[in-house]
Enzyme design. Sequence first.
Site, PDB file in Angstrom:
ATOM      1  N   LYS A 107       0.013   4.240  -0.268  1.00  0.00           N
ATOM      2  CA  LYS A 107      -0.664   5.425   0.303  1.00  0.00           C
ATOM      3  C   LYS A 107      -0.439   6.624  -0.637  1.00  0.00           C
ATOM      4  O   LYS A 107      -0.416   6.433  -1.848  1.00  0.00           O
ATOM      5  CB  LYS A 107      -0.164   5.698   1.719  1.00  0.00           C
ATOM      6  CG  LYS A 107      -0.178   4.442   2.599  1.00  0.00           C
ATOM      7  CD  LYS A 107       0.014   4.741   4.036  1.00  0.00           C
ATOM      8  CE  LYS A 107       0.127   3.434   4.805  1.00  0.00           C
ATOM      9  NZ  LYS A 107       0.048   3.601   6.235  1.00  0.00           N
ATOM     10  N   GLY A 151       2.558   1.961  10.828  1.00  0.00           N
ATOM     11  CA  GLY A 151       3.527   3.047  10.734  1.00  0.00           C
ATOM     12  C   GLY A 151       4.246   3.367  12.034  1.00  0.00           C
ATOM     13  O   GLY A 151       4.914   4.392  12.136  1.00  0.00           O
ATOM     14  N   HIS A 198      -9.453   0.845   4.893  1.00  0.00           N
ATOM     15  CA  HIS A 198      -8.189   1.094   5.610  1.00  0.00           C
ATOM     16  C   HIS A 198      -8.465   2.020   6.795  1.00  0.00           C
ATOM     17  O   HIS A 198      -9.274   2.937   6.691  1.00  0.00           O
ATOM     18  CB  HIS A 198      -7.162   1.715   4.660  1.00  0.00           C
ATOM     19  CG  HIS A 198      -5.782   1.727   5.249  1.00  0.00           C
ATOM     20  ND1 HIS A 198      -5.391   2.640   6.191  1.00  0.00           N
ATOM     21  CD2 HIS A 198      -4.715   0.916   5.047  1.00  0.00           C
ATOM     22  CE1 HIS A 198      -4.130   2.392   6.547  1.00  0.00           C
ATOM     23  NE2 HIS A 198      -3.708   1.351   5.868  1.00  0.00           N
ATOM     24  N   GLU A 218      -6.932   4.421   7.994  1.00  0.00           N
ATOM     25  CA  GLU A 218      -6.737   5.862   7.745  1.00  0.00           C
ATOM     26  C   GLU A 218      -7.978   6.463   7.109  1.00  0.00           C
ATOM     27  O   GLU A 218      -8.325   7.612   7.371  1.00  0.00           O
ATOM     28  CB  GLU A 218      -5.488   6.062   6.865  1.00  0.00           C
ATOM     29  CG  GLU A 218      -4.217   5.799   7.661  1.00  0.00           C
ATOM     30  CD  GLU A 218      -2.999   5.435   6.825  1.00  0.00           C
ATOM     31  OE1 GLU A 218      -3.045   5.561   5.585  1.00  0.00           O
ATOM     32  OE2 GLU A 218      -1.997   4.993   7.430  1.00  0.00           O
ATOM     33  N   GLU A 247      -5.280  -5.388  10.488  1.00  0.00           N
ATOM     34  CA  GLU A 247      -4.281  -4.341  10.701  1.00  0.00           C
ATOM     35  C   GLU A 247      -4.576  -3.607  12.008  1.00  0.00           C
ATOM     36  O   GLU A 247      -5.406  -2.685  12.021  1.00  0.00           O
ATOM     37  CB  GLU A 247      -4.323  -3.332   9.554  1.00  0.00           C
ATOM     38  CG  GLU A 247      -3.991  -3.893   8.199  1.00  0.00           C
ATOM     39  CD  GLU A 247      -3.408  -2.830   7.283  1.00  0.00           C
ATOM     40  OE1 GLU A 247      -2.317  -3.051   6.793  1.00  0.00           O
ATOM     41  OE2 GLU A 247      -4.038  -1.770   7.115  1.00  0.00           O
ATOM     42  N   SER A 254       3.477  -2.452  10.280  1.00  0.00           N
ATOM     43  CA  SER A 254       4.921  -2.472  10.550  1.00  0.00           C
ATOM     44  C   SER A 254       5.591  -3.789  10.161  1.00  0.00           C
ATOM     45  O   SER A 254       6.514  -4.243  10.853  1.00  0.00           O
ATOM     46  CB  SER A 254       5.198  -2.131  12.018  1.00  0.00           C
ATOM     47  OG  SER A 254       4.822  -0.798  12.280  1.00  0.00           O
ATOM     48  N   ASN A 271       0.863  -1.185   0.000  1.00  0.00           N
ATOM     49  CA  ASN A 271       0.000   0.000   0.000  1.00  0.00           C
ATOM     50  C   ASN A 271       0.895   1.230   0.000  1.00  0.00           C
ATOM     51  O   ASN A 271       1.486   1.568   1.021  1.00  0.00           O
ATOM     52  CB  ASN A 271      -0.891  -0.034   1.253  1.00  0.00           C
ATOM     53  CG  ASN A 271      -1.705   1.239   1.417  1.00  0.00           C
ATOM     54  OD1 ASN A 271      -1.821   2.037   0.487  1.00  0.00           O
ATOM     55  ND2 ASN A 271      -2.273   1.425   2.602  1.00  0.00           N
TER      56      ASN A 271
HETATM   57  C1  PEP Z   1      -0.752   0.050   6.138  1.00  0.00           C
HETATM   58  O1  PEP Z   1      -0.919   1.254   6.148  1.00  0.00           O
HETATM   59  O2  PEP Z   1      -1.579  -0.679   5.593  1.00  0.00           O
HETATM   60  C2  PEP Z   1       0.446  -0.477   6.765  1.00  0.00           C
HETATM   61  C3  PEP Z   1       0.453  -1.751   7.074  1.00  0.00           C
HETATM   62  O3  PEP Z   1       1.473   0.391   7.000  1.00  0.00           O
HETATM   63  P1  PEP Z   1       2.929   0.059   7.621  1.00  0.00           P
HETATM   64  O4  PEP Z   1       3.393  -1.227   7.008  1.00  0.00           O
HETATM   65  O5  PEP Z   1       3.775   1.225   7.241  1.00  0.00           O
HETATM   66  O6  PEP Z   1       2.729  -0.084   9.107  1.00  0.00           O
END
Ligand code: PEP
Length: 248
Positions: free
Chosen positions: A11, A169, A93, A95, A163, A208, A9
């Site tokens: 973003k 992040g 997601h 966000e 997630e 992460s 992703n």
């Molecule tokens: C995400 O935003 O879907 C995600 C998993 O981000 P990160 O791997 O940077 O934690």
Amino acid sequence: MRRKMAAGNWKMNGSVAGLDMISALASAHSDSGCDIVICPPAHLLMSAAKRAGTGPVAVGAQDCHASDKGAHTGDIAAPMIAETGAAYVITGHSERRETYGETDAAVRDKSAAAQGCGLVPIVCIGESLEQREAGEALPVIRAQLENSVPEGSTGATLVVAYEPIWAIGTGKIPTLDQIAEVHTALRADLVARFGPEGDKIRLLYGGSVKPGNAADIFGTKDVDGALVGGASLTADDFSPIIAALTAS
Ligand code: PEP
């Protein structure tokens, strides 16, 4: 046997020049036996799909509208995404749930719209830190699964990504036992709802995932791959994650 998946992703990152990564991944992982997906921002979808061609990397969008068309300035409809040559779309997601107040019902409608035009939604669910600390993680996640996933979903038409919001992040991840606990519960719920098809729906972990922790995460029960944010932005980071998935 569920086919493993590594989905990146991007973003609101990436550029036309950055699409070179698709060719790099395609040649490095031509025989991975895994589904590799890159989800760039919407303006890159068509170029990314052209670059990916019929090779081992597929392309996905990061969101879609639930309607096919209409007065929705700034939005993109699922059939438009399909027209670019993309095959997947991330829905729900955290966000977007946080920034735009997307509810489970909205996520379900977007996911159904995606399925309606042949796209596979990667439906995201996950608890906040407060919910985990209050011991509410499992009921929260299970309710999100129940309400965000469209009826009639199958192993071919749905991917689910767990997630935890607090892991996205941040460099923090749940313990492997916590990941296994959630994935086992989600698997049981999918089978209870969809029967044998529920056993075919891929369950990704996201939050992460890095080259250094990928092998441990992929060795965890009922983890079929990962949705990767930051570490999907360069081939140097994403490639070892795909290699760890291939080896798992
Ligand atoms: C995400 O935003 O879907 C995600 C998993 O981000 P990160 O791997 O940077 O934690």
